[in-house]
Design an enzyme around this catalytic site. Structure first.
Site, PDB file in Angstrom:
ATOM      1  N   LYS A  21       0.852  -1.373   0.082  1.00  0.00           N
ATOM      2  CA  LYS A  21      -0.003  -0.056   0.020  1.00  0.00           C
ATOM      3  C   LYS A  21       0.684   1.197   0.157  1.00  0.00           C
ATOM      4  O   LYS A  21       0.575   2.255  -0.686  1.00  0.00           O
ATOM      5  CB  LYS A  21      -1.097   0.146   1.198  1.00  0.00           C
ATOM      6  CG  LYS A  21      -0.464   0.254   2.459  1.00  0.00           C
ATOM      7  CD  LYS A  21      -1.211   0.046   3.600  1.00  0.00           C
ATOM      8  CE  LYS A  21      -0.890  -0.424   4.897  1.00  0.00           C
ATOM      9  NZ  LYS A  21       0.328   0.656   5.409  1.00  0.00           N
ATOM     10  N   ARG A  96      -7.335   3.409  10.904  1.00  0.00           N
ATOM     11  CA  ARG A  96      -6.682   2.248  11.265  1.00  0.00           C
ATOM     12  C   ARG A  96      -7.602   1.344  12.162  1.00  0.00           C
ATOM     13  O   ARG A  96      -7.593   0.076  12.422  1.00  0.00           O
ATOM     14  CB  ARG A  96      -5.536   2.198  11.903  1.00  0.00           C
ATOM     15  CG  ARG A  96      -4.356   1.764  10.936  1.00  0.00           C
ATOM     16  CD  ARG A  96      -3.064   1.396  11.668  1.00  0.00           C
ATOM     17  NE  ARG A  96      -2.215   1.960  10.915  1.00  0.00           N
ATOM     18  CZ  ARG A  96      -1.240   1.147  10.319  1.00  0.00           C
ATOM     19  NH1 ARG A  96      -1.054   0.189  10.639  1.00  0.00           N
ATOM     20  NH2 ARG A  96      -0.220   1.654   9.335  1.00  0.00           N
ATOM     21  N   ARG A 135      11.333  -8.049   3.103  1.00  0.00           N
ATOM     22  CA  ARG A 135      11.473  -6.706   3.462  1.00  0.00           C
ATOM     23  C   ARG A 135      12.182  -6.522   4.490  1.00  0.00           C
ATOM     24  O   ARG A 135      13.222  -5.580   4.490  1.00  0.00           O
ATOM     25  CB  ARG A 135      10.241  -5.842   3.647  1.00  0.00           C
ATOM     26  CG  ARG A 135      10.585  -4.393   3.703  1.00  0.00           C
ATOM     27  CD  ARG A 135       9.199  -3.776   3.672  1.00  0.00           C
ATOM     28  NE  ARG A 135       8.410  -3.656   5.037  1.00  0.00           N
ATOM     29  CZ  ARG A 135       7.129  -3.261   5.342  1.00  0.00           C
ATOM     30  NH1 ARG A 135       6.352  -2.683   4.378  1.00  0.00           N
ATOM     31  NH2 ARG A 135       6.819  -3.492   6.518  1.00  0.00           N
ATOM     32  N   ARG A 141      13.773  -2.685   8.674  1.00  0.00           N
ATOM     33  CA  ARG A 141      12.814  -1.955   9.675  1.00  0.00           C
ATOM     34  C   ARG A 141      12.700  -2.785  10.982  1.00  0.00           C
ATOM     35  O   ARG A 141      12.606  -4.019  11.029  1.00  0.00           O
ATOM     36  CB  ARG A 141      11.493  -1.999   8.909  1.00  0.00           C
ATOM     37  CG  ARG A 141      11.153  -0.574   8.698  1.00  0.00           C
ATOM     38  CD  ARG A 141       9.848  -0.642   7.813  1.00  0.00           C
ATOM     39  NE  ARG A 141       8.667  -0.665   8.650  1.00  0.00           N
ATOM     40  CZ  ARG A 141       7.593  -0.372   8.343  1.00  0.00           C
ATOM     41  NH1 ARG A 141       7.206   0.031   6.982  1.00  0.00           N
ATOM     42  NH2 ARG A 141       6.513  -0.763   9.049  1.00  0.00           N
ATOM     43  N   ARG A 152       1.351  -6.949  14.228  1.00  0.00           N
ATOM     44  CA  ARG A 152       0.762  -5.982  13.487  1.00  0.00           C
ATOM     45  C   ARG A 152      -0.376  -6.602  12.533  1.00  0.00           C
ATOM     46  O   ARG A 152      -1.242  -6.025  12.359  1.00  0.00           O
ATOM     47  CB  ARG A 152       1.798  -5.483  12.628  1.00  0.00           C
ATOM     48  CG  ARG A 152       2.607  -4.154  13.166  1.00  0.00           C
ATOM     49  CD  ARG A 152       4.153  -4.197  12.710  1.00  0.00           C
ATOM     50  NE  ARG A 152       4.203  -3.641  11.368  1.00  0.00           N
ATOM     51  CZ  ARG A 152       5.051  -4.241  10.427  1.00  0.00           C
ATOM     52  NH1 ARG A 152       5.942  -5.106  10.640  1.00  0.00           N
ATOM     53  NH2 ARG A 152       4.738  -3.552   9.197  1.00  0.00           N
TER      54      ARG A 152
HETATM   55  P1  ADP Z   1       2.330  -1.143   8.414  1.00  0.00           P
HETATM   56  O1  ADP Z   1       1.094  -1.048   7.833  1.00  0.00           O
HETATM   57  O2  ADP Z   1       3.417  -1.848   7.637  1.00  0.00           O
HETATM   58  O3  ADP Z   1       2.465  -1.785   9.827  1.00  0.00           O
HETATM   59  P2  ADP Z   1       3.058   1.482   8.676  1.00  0.00           P
HETATM   60  O4  ADP Z   1       4.234   2.502   8.178  1.00  0.00           O
HETATM   61  O5  ADP Z   1       1.446   1.794   8.148  1.00  0.00           O
HETATM   62  O6  ADP Z   1       3.222   0.089   8.494  1.00  0.00           O
HETATM   63  O7  ADP Z   1       2.953   1.619  10.319  1.00  0.00           O
HETATM   64  C1  ADP Z   1       3.908   1.488  11.235  1.00  0.00           C
HETATM   65  C2  ADP Z   1       3.584   1.803  12.685  1.00  0.00           C
HETATM   66  O8  ADP Z   1       3.372   3.219  13.002  1.00  0.00           O
HETATM   67  C3  ADP Z   1       2.455   0.979  12.967  1.00  0.00           C
HETATM   68  O9  ADP Z   1       2.604  -0.496  13.413  1.00  0.00           O
HETATM   69  C4  ADP Z   1       1.900   1.556  14.279  1.00  0.00           C
HETATM   70  O10 ADP Z   1       2.708   1.637  15.325  1.00  0.00           O
HETATM   71  C5  ADP Z   1       2.240   3.144  13.807  1.00  0.00           C
HETATM   72  N1  ADP Z   1       0.907   3.795  13.131  1.00  0.00           N
HETATM   73  C6  ADP Z   1       0.789   4.112  11.742  1.00  0.00           C
HETATM   74  N2  ADP Z   1      -0.360   4.569  11.590  1.00  0.00           N
HETATM   75  C7  ADP Z   1      -0.900   4.466  12.558  1.00  0.00           C
HETATM   76  C8  ADP Z   1      -2.178   4.980  12.910  1.00  0.00           C
HETATM   77  N3  ADP Z   1      -3.157   5.049  12.070  1.00  0.00           N
HETATM   78  N4  ADP Z   1      -2.710   4.775  14.113  1.00  0.00           N
HETATM   79  C9  ADP Z   1      -1.701   4.153  15.032  1.00  0.00           C
HETATM   80  N5  ADP Z   1      -0.726   4.040  15.034  1.00  0.00           N
HETATM   81  C10 ADP Z   1      -0.185   4.216  13.548  1.00  0.00           C
END
Ligand code: ADP
Length: 208
Positions: A21, A96, A135, A141, A152
């Site tokens: 995404k 989310r 990845r 990461r 996650r």
């Molecule tokens: P992924 O979808 O692979 O988990 P992201 O880059 O979208 O990766 O998010 C990485 C981390 O950032 C999440 O695991 C969370 O800790 C935090 N995060 C991102 N977006 C949100 C959100 N909308 N609400 C709460 N935490 C978030």
């Protein structure tokens, strides 16, 4: 300006970890000339930059847990209030859960706006886990360890997948098969957006 009957291009891209995404979101945003707003990127930039926000969220992000809604929603509202997001934006990773969806609804409604399209990237769990393992090796990461990946994904299934039902009821979800080459998936997304009246070509023509 933007490419639709309503003159706006307010998109959200949703998919499990490893669905691509982030990559696809940036491509769509670039094509439409709208900012890609990724909450994950904002948190990672703040963590690596050692900002106060970064300090607050570091341990949460590293554990793969969700940053509190209040903090996340405020950050998104600030970003969407910038002039470059007036006519359109692409949200990646927000909302989310139901609380964030409610926060976003309240914010957009206060501006007389709504999401125009929600791009759902559908990728089976096995496929997303194998992509994340790859990845982890390529990018290193800190939240791509086996244990954190599992956390996650389970948060995604428990909290994020259900919000798609809300958007589905509103008729704005475009379901995209996320398995295939990067270009194939990109083409599917653009076809689905075009079918809904959103196309970057019309965008370019309108602003020419
Ligand atoms: P992924 O979808 O692979 O988990 P992201 O880059 O979208 O990766 O998010 C990485 C981390 O950032 C999440 O695991 C969370 O800790 C935090 N995060 C991102 N977006 C949100 C959100 N909308 N609400 C709460 N935490 C978030």
């Amino acid at each position: 300006m933007t490419a639709s009957a309503t003159g706006s291009a307010r998109f959200l891209i949703v998919g499990p970890q490893g669905s691509g995404k982030g990559t696809q979101g940036v491509l769509v945003a670039e094509a439409f000339g709208i900012p890609a707003v990724s909450t994950g990127d904002v948190f990672r930039e703040n963590i690596s930059g050692g900002t106060e926000l970064g300090e607050r969220v570091k341990s949460i992000v590293e554990a793969g847990d969700l940053v509190p809604d209040e903090l996340t929603s405020e950050l998104v509202r600030d970003r969407l209030s910038q002039p470059d997001a007036r006519a359109g934006f692409l949200l990646d990773g927000y909302p989310r859960n139901q609380g964030q969806l409610d926060d976003l609804d309240a914010f957009l409604m206060s501006r007389g706006e709504a999401l125009d399209a929600v791009i759902e990237l559908i990728v089976p769990r096995d496929e997303s886990i194998s992509r994340l393992r790859r990845r982890a090796i390529e990018q290193g990461r800190t939240d791509d360890t086996e244990e954190v990946i599992a956390n996650r994904l389970s948060i995604y299934e428990r909290e994020t997948a259900p919000i798609l039902g809300v958007y589905r009821d509103r008729g704005v979800v475009a379901e995209i098969d996320g398995v295939g080459s990067l270009d194939e998936v990109t083409a599917r997304i653009f076809d689905a957006l075009a079918a809904r009246g959103f196309s970057p070509e019309a965008d370019a023509a309108a602003s020419a």
